[in-house]
Design an enzyme around this catalytic site. Structure first.
Site, short mmCIF file in Angstrom:
data_model
loop_
_atom_site.label_atom_id
_atom_site.label_comp_id
_atom_site.label_asym_id
_atom_site.label_seq_id
_atom_site.Cartn_x
_atom_site.Cartn_y
_atom_site.Cartn_z
N GLU A 265 0.83 -1.20 0.00
CA GLU A 265 0.00 0.00 0.00
C GLU A 265 0.87 1.25 0.00
OE1 GLU A 265 -3.67 -2.04 2.56
OE2 GLU A 265 -2.45 -0.47 3.47
N HIS A 284 -7.94 1.52 1.65
CA HIS A 284 -7.72 1.35 3.09
C HIS A 284 -8.43 2.45 3.89
CE1 HIS A 284 -4.72 -0.53 6.14
NE2 HIS A 284 -5.84 -0.17 6.75
#
Length: 317
Positions: A265, A284
């Protein structure tokens, strides 16, 4: 005066919250983001460092000689070498329960999108398809009712059990591979992994990332699921072998997946999941409601205040 440095405060507070309560505890400097090579310079004189995703390794901690406390602005604390901190006598705290309601709600935001593809239909209407339609309605994807379906939970902590409560309101049966105690009032049936994968119409991940759970969702695991089932992950990206998930989705062995977390990420541009059909990916954000972030801020301040007053709460080392 206690010197406090926040290394990466932007995701917690992009401007809609306030750091004022933390200022009442000490002299505070807030950075939106901090690159690895900037940590030593920015935190050199700090008594207290708060971090969300900026890593604090043993090598970094060894150079921060004034550091007395580390506060992680999240539940997961793997960004800090907690053993190295412990050897230095530096307590590390986290924020354990701020996002329960928001994350469980987000599970169903993802699930309902899989069931109804609302954005797909909305975009088609805006593109004129409804106006050109000969019938009063049309569908661009199968529509699925949740009542009577089975939700399988991998993990029954706070978020897992809140997810189960919402599922019950939708009329779903809830089964679980439970790492924690299940009480009679939780209305969750404990089952084996084999039973869960075989019987679930939806599998939702709610377990921590450990050596045992890393890559838990793999080819063998996915082959045991119904081809009509959905997978949802709001927990940790590395629970899923992403290559195996891509192959299962492309082969029609799984009806769809919805992921709020990935193994890397932000993702690399060539992450194959980005081009995989029937896969919803969000950045997220299950934790990021204003309400959850406000709770996170409050707990973070109280963690620091307790430390300054000679006590500790939410310590992880």
């Amino acid at each position: 005066m206690t010197r406090i440095v926040v290394l990466d405060g932007y995701t917690l507070n992009p401007g809609d919250l306030s750091w004022e309560n933390l200022r009442s505890v000490g002299e505070i400097t807030v950075y939106d983001r901090t690159e690895a090579e900037e940590i030593i310079e920015r935190a050199a004189d700090a008594d207290i460092v708060l971090t969300n995703k900026t890593p604090l390794t043993k090598e970094t901690l060894d150079q921060l000689r004034d550091l007395k406390y580390i506060g992680v602005l999240a539940t997961g604390y793997n960004v800090v070498d907690v053993d190295a901190a412990h050897r230095r006598g530096i307590p590390v705290t986290n924020i354990p329960s701020y996002g329960t309601l928001s994350v469980a709600q987000y599970v169903f935001a993802l699930l309902l999108e899989l069931c109804h593809r609302i954005r797909l239909h909305s975009d088609s209407v805006r593109a004129g398809e409804w106006g050109r339609c000969k019938d009063f309605c049309y569908t661009k994807s199968p529509q699925m009712e949740l009542a009577g379906k089975t939700l399988g939970l991998i993990g029954t902590g706070r978020i897992g059990l809140q997810t189960a409560r919402i599922a019950e309101a939708f009329g779903m049966r809830v089964i679980a591979l439970a790492y924690d105690e299940i009480r009679p009032g939780d209305n969750v049936e404990r089952v084996s992994m084999e039973t869960l994968l075989r019987e679930s119409d939806v599998v939702s991940l709610h377990c921590p990332l450990t050596a045992e759970t890393k890559g838990l969702v793999c080819a063998n695991w996915l082959e045991q699921m119904k081809p009509t089932a959905y997978l949802i992950n709001t927990s940790r990206g590395q629970l899923v072998n992403e290559h195996d998930l891509v192959e299962a989705l492309k082969a029609g062995k799984l009806a769809g997946a919805a992921l709020d977390v990935l193994s890397e990420e932000p993702p690399a541009p060539d992450n194959p999941l980005l081009d995989t059909p029937n896969c919803i990916i969000t950045p997220h954000i299950a934790w990021a409601t204003v309400e959850a972030r406000s709770r996170l801020m409050e707990i973070a301040v109280e963690n620091v205040r307790s430390f300054v007053q000679g006590q500790l709460q939410n310590a992880v080392n």
